[in-house]
Design an enzyme around this catalytic site. Structure first.
Site, PDB file in Angstrom:
ATOM      1  N   CYS A 146       0.833  -1.224   0.000  1.00 48.10           N
ATOM      2  CA  CYS A 146       0.000   0.000   0.000  1.00 48.10           C
ATOM      3  C   CYS A 146       0.857   1.259   0.000  1.00 48.10           C
ATOM      4  O   CYS A 146       0.631   2.181  -0.796  1.00 48.10           O
ATOM      5  CB  CYS A 146      -0.983  -0.001   1.164  1.00 48.10           C
ATOM      6  SG  CYS A 146      -0.261   0.140   2.827  1.00 48.10           S
ATOM      7  N   HIS A 205      -2.548   1.527   6.960  1.00 46.92           N
ATOM      8  CA  HIS A 205      -2.901   1.463   5.542  1.00 46.92           C
ATOM      9  C   HIS A 205      -2.968   2.871   4.952  1.00 46.92           C
ATOM     10  O   HIS A 205      -3.253   3.847   5.656  1.00 46.92           O
ATOM     11  CB  HIS A 205      -4.255   0.763   5.356  1.00 46.92           C
ATOM     12  CG  HIS A 205      -4.593   0.487   3.918  1.00 46.92           C
ATOM     13  ND1 HIS A 205      -3.821  -0.330   3.124  1.00 46.92           N
ATOM     14  CD2 HIS A 205      -5.599   0.935   3.117  1.00 46.92           C
ATOM     15  CE1 HIS A 205      -4.340  -0.389   1.905  1.00 46.92           C
ATOM     16  NE2 HIS A 205      -5.412   0.376   1.875  1.00 46.92           N
ATOM     17  N   HIS A 243      -5.969   2.052  -4.394  1.00 41.43           N
ATOM     18  CA  HIS A 243      -4.971   1.564  -3.435  1.00 41.43           C
ATOM     19  C   HIS A 243      -4.540   0.153  -3.803  1.00 41.43           C
ATOM     20  O   HIS A 243      -5.176  -0.528  -4.609  1.00 41.43           O
ATOM     21  CB  HIS A 243      -5.529   1.604  -2.004  1.00 41.43           C
ATOM     22  CG  HIS A 243      -6.655   0.641  -1.749  1.00 41.43           C
ATOM     23  ND1 HIS A 243      -6.956   0.155  -0.498  1.00 41.43           N
ATOM     24  CD2 HIS A 243      -7.571   0.066  -2.586  1.00 41.43           C
ATOM     25  CE1 HIS A 243      -8.002  -0.659  -0.567  1.00 41.43           C
ATOM     26  NE2 HIS A 243      -8.385  -0.730  -1.813  1.00 41.43           N
TER      27      HIS A 243
END
Length: 309
Positions: free
Chosen positions: A214, A267, A279
């Protein structure tokens, strides 16, 4: 323990995986321990459980692309502990730290001097080939691999590499001095660049177009515009301009933290406009665009940051 010069070294394989310790690699990781390394073969050989183990056992720290300078922090015969100056981290002031097989770096003073001239060919396709000459292919290169320009014509660019001068197709690269392209359209370009990788499977520690995690995805999409941000999501969340929810624009970073946003950041995604986010989500999935409403981490959104102004 062998004594070596600390600086003047660069990654000399397509993508170097940076491990937590020399003992971290498993038998199945042999694909990415040699030079040349076979990152496609490695990823293709792993089961879902194998990929999850990279995270669950904290085996991998990050990756570095061909030609990336590294500083050697420690030398242990076949392994070296390095810092990657291009990847800022609280873990080490000199750059993101970790262990690499020594055979995956080379010392080349001519290459390092060429880098300092700041005229670089940056791979703008998801992947391309390096050529030893006009008739002989070399290794595959990832998106954003950056090599110094030595000469160019309409078809070919001659570049310096850790392995000596080689060639790239001119259509596959952008020639730049590395300056940040911060303007009103920068956020949209970050988003559009990210869309090139829709469907690309997630890879823990991934920093290449063979697989991103990520924060590696967020880092790389910003780097495509000459903007260097920290490597990890927890560090990315500490810098840049804080953006209120009502002021979000494409290209802004969205951070998510445990304990409904009160705990540690775990994240990051890129705002895609109209309540959407792009993402690289997790090992079981691939780069995607999703609505924020209803997303499993929706209640964990803790802060948004803008680096492109």
């Amino acid at each position: 323990m062998t004594q070596v010069k600390q600086t003047g070294w660069a990654v000399a394989t397509t993508v170097a995986t940076v491990w937590t310790a020399p003992e971290s690699p498993r038998t199945l990781d042999v694909h990415v321990l040699g030079n040349p390394s076979d990152i496609e073969g490695w990823i293709g050989s792993m089961s879902l459980d194998d990929k999850l183990e990279l995270h669950d056992r904290n085996l991998v720290q990050t990756q570095a692309l061909y030609g990336t300078p590294v500083e050697i922090l420690e030398d242990a015969d076949d392994w070296i502990r390095v810092a990657i100056p291009d990847q800022a981290s609280r873990k080490e002031s000199r750059g993101y730290p970790g262990w690499m097989p020594r055979r995956q770096v080379k010392e080349n003073t001519e290459y390092m001097a060429a880098l300092e001239k700041r005229r670089w060919a940056v791979v703008s396709r998801p992947k391309t080939r390096l050529y030893r000459d006009r008739y002989n292919q070399g290794i595959v290169l990832s998106f954003l691999t950056r090599l110094p320009v030595l000469a160019q014509d309409e078809e070919w660019i001659t570049v310096a590499t850790p392995d000596g001068p080689q060639l790239l197709w001119a259509d596959d690269v952008t020639v730049t001095d590395g300056s940040a392209r911060k303007d009103a359209e920068c956020g949209f370009r970050i988003l559009e660049t990210g869309k090139m990788f829709l469907g690309l499977p997630y890879l823990w520690g991934g920093m290449s177009s063979f697989g991103y995690d990520c924060s590696g995805f967020a880092y790389s999409m910003h780097k495509s515009q000459g903007i260097i941000i920290p490597r990890d999501a927890s560090d990315q969340a500490m810098y840049g301009k804080e953006i209120a929810p009502e002021d979000l624009a494409p290209g802004d970073l969205l951070f998510f933290a445990y304990e409904e946003g009160r705990g540690a950041v775990h994240h990051v995604g890129i705002y895609a406009g109209a309540g959407m986010m792009i993402h690289s989500p997790e090992t079981i999935s691939s780069v995607e665009i999703i609505p924020l409403r209803g997303y499993k981490y929706e209640n964990e959104h803790c802060i948004s940051r803008r680096y492109w102004e």
